[in-house]
Design an enzyme around this catalytic site. Structure first.
Site, short mmCIF file in Angstrom:
data_model
loop_
_atom_site.label_atom_id
_atom_site.label_comp_id
_atom_site.label_asym_id
_atom_site.label_seq_id
_atom_site.Cartn_x
_atom_site.Cartn_y
_atom_site.Cartn_z
N LYS A 165 0.89 -1.18 0.00
CA LYS A 165 0.00 0.00 0.00
C LYS A 165 0.92 1.22 0.00
CE LYS A 165 -3.96 0.65 2.27
NZ LYS A 165 -4.96 0.78 1.21
N1 PMP Z 1 -7.14 -3.00 -3.14
C1 PMP Z 1 -6.65 -1.77 -2.94
C2 PMP Z 1 -5.95 -1.08 -4.07
C3 PMP Z 1 -6.80 -1.12 -1.70
O1 PMP Z 1 -6.32 0.11 -1.50
C4 PMP Z 1 -7.51 -1.79 -0.68
C5 PMP Z 1 -7.74 -1.10 0.65
N2 PMP Z 1 -6.71 -1.37 1.56
C6 PMP Z 1 -7.99 -3.08 -0.93
C7 PMP Z 1 -7.79 -3.64 -2.17
C8 PMP Z 1 -8.71 -3.85 0.14
O2 PMP Z 1 -7.80 -4.22 1.15
P1 PMP Z 1 -8.28 -4.50 2.64
O3 PMP Z 1 -9.38 -5.46 2.56
O4 PMP Z 1 -7.07 -5.05 3.30
O5 PMP Z 1 -8.69 -3.18 3.21
#
Ligand code: PMP
Length: 316
Positions: A165
């Site tokens: 991220k």
């Molecule tokens: N894809 C992206 C590009 C994201 O930014 C997120 C948010 N964190 C997710 C998927 C979903 O991840 P998570 O379920 O860990 O929040």
């Protein structure tokens, strides 16, 4: 959503090892990350349980992913995982919050070099907490949203580091999101360079066809979403078949159900893609079943003392 500072003026945030007044969360304009985007962040939710306590969902997994993102970004966080886990809880307590969105950010500060290759700047960490309702709207959560396949491609495996991220990579997401919003859709779906469905701007994607759940594999250019993993686990516990395989755009059009998963978006049904209704054009039964299971898990069920996955809850 209003700026967090407008919502709760007396907030505190955690910055470089201590809780400080919210307004002390200022950085210099020569902060390295501000210019070049090398930094990493997390999005974490805490929910109020029926007994009034707060529980952060999969806190350790989010902090592990922050360290993983920094590892990919060649940034060394000057704190232990335990310190950051505790810092998230301390930030909630200091703001007397049980239900909140937590935003840890690891960034490269000023005070070293300024060039792309400067290695001397400090790595700093901030954690803010604020209230944030349904990311794609209450109505979206209930009745589903309209999405559009983006004209922007998800970064290739060797150009963006999709398992991190990483701040600067979100330019791609923000452009896709703005394009979708301006065109009247709530969210964008990004395809990879080969035309396979990758993910949405801040959510992973699932489709259902003939009772089988499908989602792109982790070898694709997608984030290893913690909600994605939670849904795969819950689905298998309910004896649903889950396949991780490439999905084409037209397969989405023919799906019985499509939904997004993410910490912010939770489980959001998608009722329409590119002006084609998905299934019956409303929240499908498997989406509803998994959404209910998800909210029961993260919020707890009144009258039920024992959570089904206590290992995923960090009580504040
Ligand atoms: N894809 C992206 C590009 C994201 O930014 C997120 C948010 N964190 C997710 C998927 C979903 O991840 P998570 O379920 O860990 O929040």
């Amino acid at each position: 959503m209003a700026h967090p500072s407008k919502m709760m003026p007396a907030q505190k945030l955690w910055l470089d090892g201590r809780l400080v007044p919210f307004d002390a969360g200022q950085v210099h304009v020569l902060t390295h990350t501000l210019h070049y985007g090398l930094g990493a962040f997390e999005g974490i939710r805490s929910y109020r349980r029926p007994d009034g306590s707060g529980a952060v969902f999969r806190l350790a997994d989010h902090i592990d992913r922050l360290f993983a993102s920094c590892h990919i970004a060649t940034m060394v966080i000057p704190h232990t995982r335990e310190t950051l886990v505790q810092a998230c809880k301390d930030t909630l307590r200091a703001n007397e919050m049980t239900e909140a969105y937590l935003r840890p950010l690891a960034f490269i500060g000023d005070g070293g070099g300024f060039g792309l290759g400067s290695l001397d700047n400090p790595v700093r960490v901030a954690i803010a907490a604020f209230e944030w309702g349904a990311y794609l709207g209450e109505d979206g959560l209930k009745n589903g949203i309209r999405a559009k396949v983006s004209s922007f491609t998800r970064g290739g495996l060797n150009s963006s580091m999709s398992k991190g991220k990483i701040c600067g990579q979100y330019v791609n997401s923000v452009l896709a999101k703005r394009e979708a919003l301006k065109a009247g859709y709530a969210e964008a779906i990004l395809l990879d360079g080969h035309g396979h469905v990758a993910e949405a701007t801040g959510e992973n994607l699932f489709m259902v066809r003939k009772g089988v759940l499908r989602t792109p594999p982790l070898s694709a250019a997608i984030l290893d979403g913690i909600t994605r993993d939670t849904i795969i686990t819950l689905a298998r516990e309910q004896n649903l078949r889950v396949e991780e395989s490439n999905i084409g755009r037209d397969e989405l059009y023919l799906a019985d159900e499509v939904f997004f998963t993410g910490t912010a978006a939770e489980i959001t049904p998608v009722r329409e893609i590119d002006d084609r209704s998905i299934g019956a054009g409303t929240t499908g039964p498997i989406t509803k079943q998994l959404q209910t299971a998800y909210f029961d898990l993260v919020k707890g069920v009144p009258g039920t003392e024992k959570p089904t996955h206590p290992e995923w809850l960090s009580f504040v």
